[in-house]
Design a protein around this motif. Structure first.
Motif, PDB file in Angstrom:
ATOM      1  N   THR A  26       2.401   1.643  -3.483  1.00 34.76           N
ATOM      2  CA  THR A  26       1.466   2.055  -4.528  1.00 34.76           C
ATOM      3  C   THR A  26       0.753   3.360  -4.214  1.00 34.76           C
ATOM      4  N   GLY A  27       1.024   3.944  -3.038  1.00 39.36           N
ATOM      5  CA  GLY A  27       0.452   5.253  -2.747  1.00 39.36           C
ATOM      6  C   GLY A  27      -0.945   5.203  -2.157  1.00 39.36           C
ATOM      7  N   LEU A  28      -1.422   4.022  -1.749  1.00 40.57           N
ATOM      8  CA  LEU A  28      -2.727   3.964  -1.077  1.00 40.57           C
ATOM      9  C   LEU A  28      -2.596   4.409   0.372  1.00 40.57           C
TER      10      LEU A  28
ATOM     11  N   ARG B 161      -0.117  -3.472  -9.985  1.00 39.27           N
ATOM     12  CA  ARG B 161      -0.404  -4.216  -8.766  1.00 39.27           C
ATOM     13  C   ARG B 161      -1.716  -4.986  -8.906  1.00 39.27           C
TER      14      ARG B 161
ATOM     15  N   ARG C  73      -9.647  -7.738  -7.423  1.00 38.61           N
ATOM     16  CA  ARG C  73     -10.647  -6.680  -7.612  1.00 38.61           C
ATOM     17  C   ARG C  73     -10.769  -6.372  -9.091  1.00 38.61           C
ATOM     18  N   THR C  74     -11.937  -6.682  -9.638  1.00 38.40           N
ATOM     19  CA  THR C  74     -12.205  -6.394 -11.043  1.00 38.40           C
ATOM     20  C   THR C  74     -13.393  -5.438 -11.122  1.00 38.40           C
ATOM     21  N   PHE C  75     -13.658  -4.900 -12.316  1.00 42.04           N
ATOM     22  CA  PHE C  75     -14.789  -3.988 -12.502  1.00 42.04           C
ATOM     23  C   PHE C  75     -15.991  -4.808 -12.937  1.00 42.04           C
TER      24      PHE C  75
ATOM     25  N   PHE D 153      -4.595  -7.189  -6.258  1.00 43.80           N
ATOM     26  CA  PHE D 153      -5.006  -7.159  -4.855  1.00 43.80           C
ATOM     27  C   PHE D 153      -5.177  -8.567  -4.295  1.00 43.80           C
TER      28      PHE D 153
ATOM     29  N   ASN E  14       0.823  -1.210   0.000  1.00 40.84           N
ATOM     30  CA  ASN E  14       0.000   0.000   0.000  1.00 40.84           C
ATOM     31  C   ASN E  14       0.855   1.257   0.000  1.00 40.84           C
TER      32      ASN E  14
ATOM     33  N   ARG F 191      -5.303  -7.039 -16.610  1.00 42.43           N
ATOM     34  CA  ARG F 191      -5.559  -5.606 -16.563  1.00 42.43           C
ATOM     35  C   ARG F 191      -4.316  -4.853 -16.100  1.00 42.43           C
TER      36      ARG F 191
END
Lengths: 245, 326, 291
Positions: free
Chosen positions: A50-52, A82, A88-90, A84, A47, A150
């Motif tokens: 990746t800047g979260l 990255r 996590r997909t759309f 998860f 995190n 993706r």
């Protein structure tokens, strides 16, 4: 040149030190695994990279550029990718459209070119047959493969994978290992892998980085780590020896 | 090839609308005009809510800004409506960007209540800034629209103009939906963090969706002002904002066709319930609730339902910890 | 100074009503996750339950108030069955629209029953005043503040000292865990709605003598209750109380010292500032910046 470099990263949540003074360097095309018990700070480190999550101290460099406080999307556009832990997909987009979002990082591409770029990625990841499928119709393992596709569509030079094998059956794990080996060979892609599946880690990693209670307790080649007494007591001693070796 | 759906959509709107414009009686033509104006606003709301998931309860404020913009520029400054409209739309877009920038950091019901506050504030300002807006009396005598030197003589001719605007609005929306911009909006609603992790600048996407929705709202507001030729704060309350959202959800969220169906249905529903006399609003509320419960994917969901099994129900809303005596 | 005390008391009185409405809203939100946009209409129904019993049926005051509250309890249970249960799995927005739709039904049903002419709901201390520091203060306004304080104390006891109240808190915290612990979750959820309706009923009965009883009074009350919840902290009961009092005071003092036309802009302006600067409100938990 190191594609990714983290210097002295620390992060506290209240009284708890989630990360203390972590250094991590990944060279171009290098395959690094991060292992450690649950709660050791592995996901927090991703995190921060990746800047979260913003670190309390330390620096994050991508290709030598300081990006400690940069927005996530800027890091992605600078070559970071990255996936998860839980995939996590759309959900309202098709497989192809999911991957086209990644490809759209190239702002010069028109709609047709985007589609072609995404199809090429689907081919590499074995998803062509499902290109127009709704995400909801896929198995969990296939969905995680879409997420990987993706991330690849963004054209990363370094890919951070958070437990990509979790929830996959053994056939899917083998397939994933093949894809990752393949990608490294073809793209000179550096990978940082967080994984509990030790078999997978030992097969793929060149260097292993061990975290426990937010501290880096060991670093070395797989054979060095396997015999490191600190690792054995902190990590393997907890019964993880059985986890898939 | 990629233009086939948008063009078909525009052609269908023009064909069905033109047909209706000849068969409907004069009074229903007025309702058709109101439906078309609402539909334009609701297609706009679909960008913000349907695609990007931004719950806006302030959409009517942007319709109002467009309408008041035309009303003020034409009646106080003597501008031609054709000049006033683009100016009003541009001004609304700028305001939406200025408002959206701080507001869109909020999510879920926080954003809902913030936009609700925005709408209430708009109403209070419009009701009390008498020197500019005429207060609760509103602004009357907005000049009628002229095309080629001819004033639009009636509801039917205005409807033709409205249909052309609606067709273009729907076509543009459909093109955007199938583009990288539409996909990025949908990605932001589905999983904002994952969207950032895919290189999407989510702040820009959200503000764009919000501004785009405000532009559509302002276009609807301009048409409204030229159609009724009178604007008052009562036309742009937060209740109207909720009606726009209801139109979108009843029609089928994330669907342009659904936005149009929902607008027509909820505009005509009071008329169809007229036989109930003064009790019609009692049934209106119950009917809307029934549609939400029994048709969770809206009117367009009826067609999909026939082809596909129903979607799994959404996860229940998160529950928070009460702090009684702690 | 005398003016100020008068304004202060009437601000606190109206703020108490907002606070009760906001508490009902928060109890429902915490327990069920429902953002109830009909919360203002609940208060309106409370006022008109009072009108029906006191004005129309001419019942003696104690009986009339009990009957009105019994009606409210039934109303809360009905709302749970007819609106909450069918909508409980829907998205936030669908629930917002659904509660607004049913609010329209409530308002128009009241319009059909009582007409659009406003009623005057009498107070048990009708017309009486007290002198305080040179100011003439309405006994009713002081009574409203007192009753609200008693209600708040009662709620504190309910949620901390009774099995039912602790169960309701457990449901609000983690519905799955509460179910596993063997709590009758649906019954506790229904109780949350009934409690919210009762609070709205008390608010409505106390508001009636201060405003005119008007079927369109629900919306402004809902808006004030929302502002109160945001300022106090979404989901926090102490926040609802503080927020409600704050909104009431800012409305009354703002109208008198700043501008009566823009009095509502003050509370909404402050609400928007809170949303932007401190969205968790005065008492709310820190909102996670991601996820």
């Amino acid at each position: 040149m190191n594609v990714l470099e983290a210097r002295g990263i620390s992060k506290r949540y209240g009284g708890l030190a989630a990360l203390s003074d972590i250094d991590l360097t990944v060279a171009k095309g290098q395959f690094v695994a991060i292992i450690g018990p649950n709660g050791a700070g592995k996901s927090t480190l991703l995190n921060v990279l990746t800047g979260l999550v913003m670190p309390d101290g330390g620096q994050v460099l991508l290709d030598g550029r300081v990006m400690t406080r940069a927005a996530t999307y800027k890091r992605i556009r600078a070559g970071l990718g990255r996936t998860f832990q839980h995939g996590r997909t759309f959900a309202r987009l098709t497989v192809l459209e999911n991957v086209m979002i990644g490809a759209a990082i190239r702002r010069d591409l028109g709609e047709a070119a985007l589609r072609d770029a995404a199809m090429a990625i689907l081919e590499q990841t074995g998803l062509v047959a499902e290109a127009n499928a709704a995400i909801g119709s896929l198995s969990y393992g296939r969905r995680r493969m879409v997420e990987l596709a993706r991330a690849l569509a963004c054209g990363p030079r370094i890919l951070l994978l958070d437990e990509p094998a979790a929830g996959l059956n053994s056939g899917e794990v083998d397939q994933l290992v093949d894809r990752l080996s393949d990608l490294r060979a073809k793209r000179e892609l550096a990978v940082v892998l967080i994984e509990h599946n030790m078999g997978m880690v030992m097969r793929l990693a060149e260097r292993i980085f061990v975290l426990n209670f937010g501290c880096n307790i060991a670093e070395g080649t797989p054979s060095e780590i396997q015999t490191n007494p600190a690792v054995l007591s902190a990590y393997l001693g907890e019964g993880y020896v059985h986890a898939g070796v | 090839m990629a233009m086939r759906t948008p063009l078909a959509l525009a052609a269908a709107i023009l064909a069905v609308g033109a047909l209706l414009s000849f068969v409907l009686p004069e009074y229903h033509l007025r309702l058709m005009n109101l439906s078309v104006i609402s539909a334009i606003a609701v297609i706009g709301l679909n960008f913000a809510f349907g695609y990007a998931g931004l719950i806006s309860l302030g959409h009517a404020a942007f319709v109002g800004m467009g309408a008041y913009g035309v009303a003020i520029l034409t009646t106080r400054y003597g501008w031609s409506p054709w000049l006033a409209m683009p100016m009003a739309i541009a001004a609304t877009a700028v305001l939406a960007a200025v408002i959206g920038f701080p507001l869109l950091r909020l999510k879920g019901h926080y954003l809902a209540l913030a936009t609700l506050g925005l709408n209430v504030s708009f109403y209070i300002v419009a009701s009390n800034w008498i020197s500019l807006t005429g207060g609760t009396n509103g602004i009357a005598r907005i000049p009628e629209l002229h095309i080629a030197g001819q004033a639009l003589p009636g509801e039917r001719q205005f409807l033709w103009l409205g249909l052309v605007v609606l067709a273009v609005a729907a076509m543009v929306a459909s093109i955007l939906h199938a583009s990288r911009y539409g996909r990025a909006m949908i990605a932001v609603r589905d999983d904002e963090t994952a969207a950032r992790m895919t290189g999407v600048d989510t702040t820009v996407v959200k503000i764009s969706a919000f501004v785009l929705s405000a532009i559509y709202a302002a276009i609807a507001g301009c048409l409204f002002a030229c159609h009724t030729r009178f604007v008052a704060p009562e036309d742009f309350t937060y209740a109207h904002s909720i009606t726009y959202l209801a139109m979108l959800i009843v029609g089928g969220e994330s669907s342009i066709v659904g936005a149009i169906f929902g607008s027509v249905l909820l505009t005509f529903l009071p008329e169809w319930l007229r036989f109930l006399g003064s009790a019609y609003l009692v049934f209106f509320g119950v009917l809307v609730l029934a549609i939400l419960v029994f048709l969770p994917t809206g009117i367009v969901g009826l067609g999909r339902l026939a082809r596909r099994p129903p979607r799994r129900p959404a996860a229940p809303a998160p529950v928070r910890v009460p702090e009684v005596g702690s | 100074m005398a003016d100020f005390i008068q304004l202060l008391v009437s601000g606190l009185a109206i703020g108490s009503v907002y606070a009760l409405a906001a508490i009902g809203f928060v109890i429902v939100y915490s327990a069920t996750g429902v953002v109830n946009f009909a919360a203002g209409q609940f208060v309106m129904v409370g006022t008109f339950a009072g009108v029906a019993m006191l004005v129309d049926a001419q019942l003696p005051a104690p009986l009339a108030y009990s009957a009105a509250l019994a009606v409210m309890a039934l109303f809360g249970a009905l709302f749970f069955l007819v609106v909450y249960l069918p909508l409980r799995k829907s998205s936030v927005v669908t629930i917002i629209i659904g509660t607004v739709a049913i609010g329209i039904t409530m308002q128009n049903a009241a319009l059909l029953t009582f007409g659009s002419w406003p009623f005057r709901l009498p107070s048990p201390v009708e017309g009486r005043t007290l002198a305080l520091g040179g100011a003439i203060i309405s006994t009713h306004a002081l009574g409203v503040v007192g009753v609200t304080a008693i209600m708040v104390a009662g709620l504190w006891l309910l949620f901390n000292k009774t099995t039912v109240g602790v169960g309701m808190r457990a449901v609000a915290q983690d519905i799955q865990a509460a179910r596993l612990m063997g709590l009758k979750v649906n019954r506790l959820l229904a109780l949350s709605w009934i409690l919210a309706a009762l609070l709205a009923g008390v608010a409505g009965l106390m508001l009636g003598p201060m405003w005119f009883a008007d079927v369109s009074m629900g919306d402004p009350i809902a808006l004030k209750a929302f502002a109160a919840t945001i300022i106090g902290g979404f989901g926090s009961l102490p926040g609802a109380i503080v927020g409600g009092l704050f909104v009431g005071l800012s409305e009354v003092l703002g109208a008198s010292y700043i501008s009566s036309a823009y009095k509502d802009l003050i509370s909404f302006g402050i609400m928007i500032v809170f949303l932007l600067v401190r969205p968790q409100g005065v008492f709310g938990e820190k909102i996670q910046d991601r996820g």
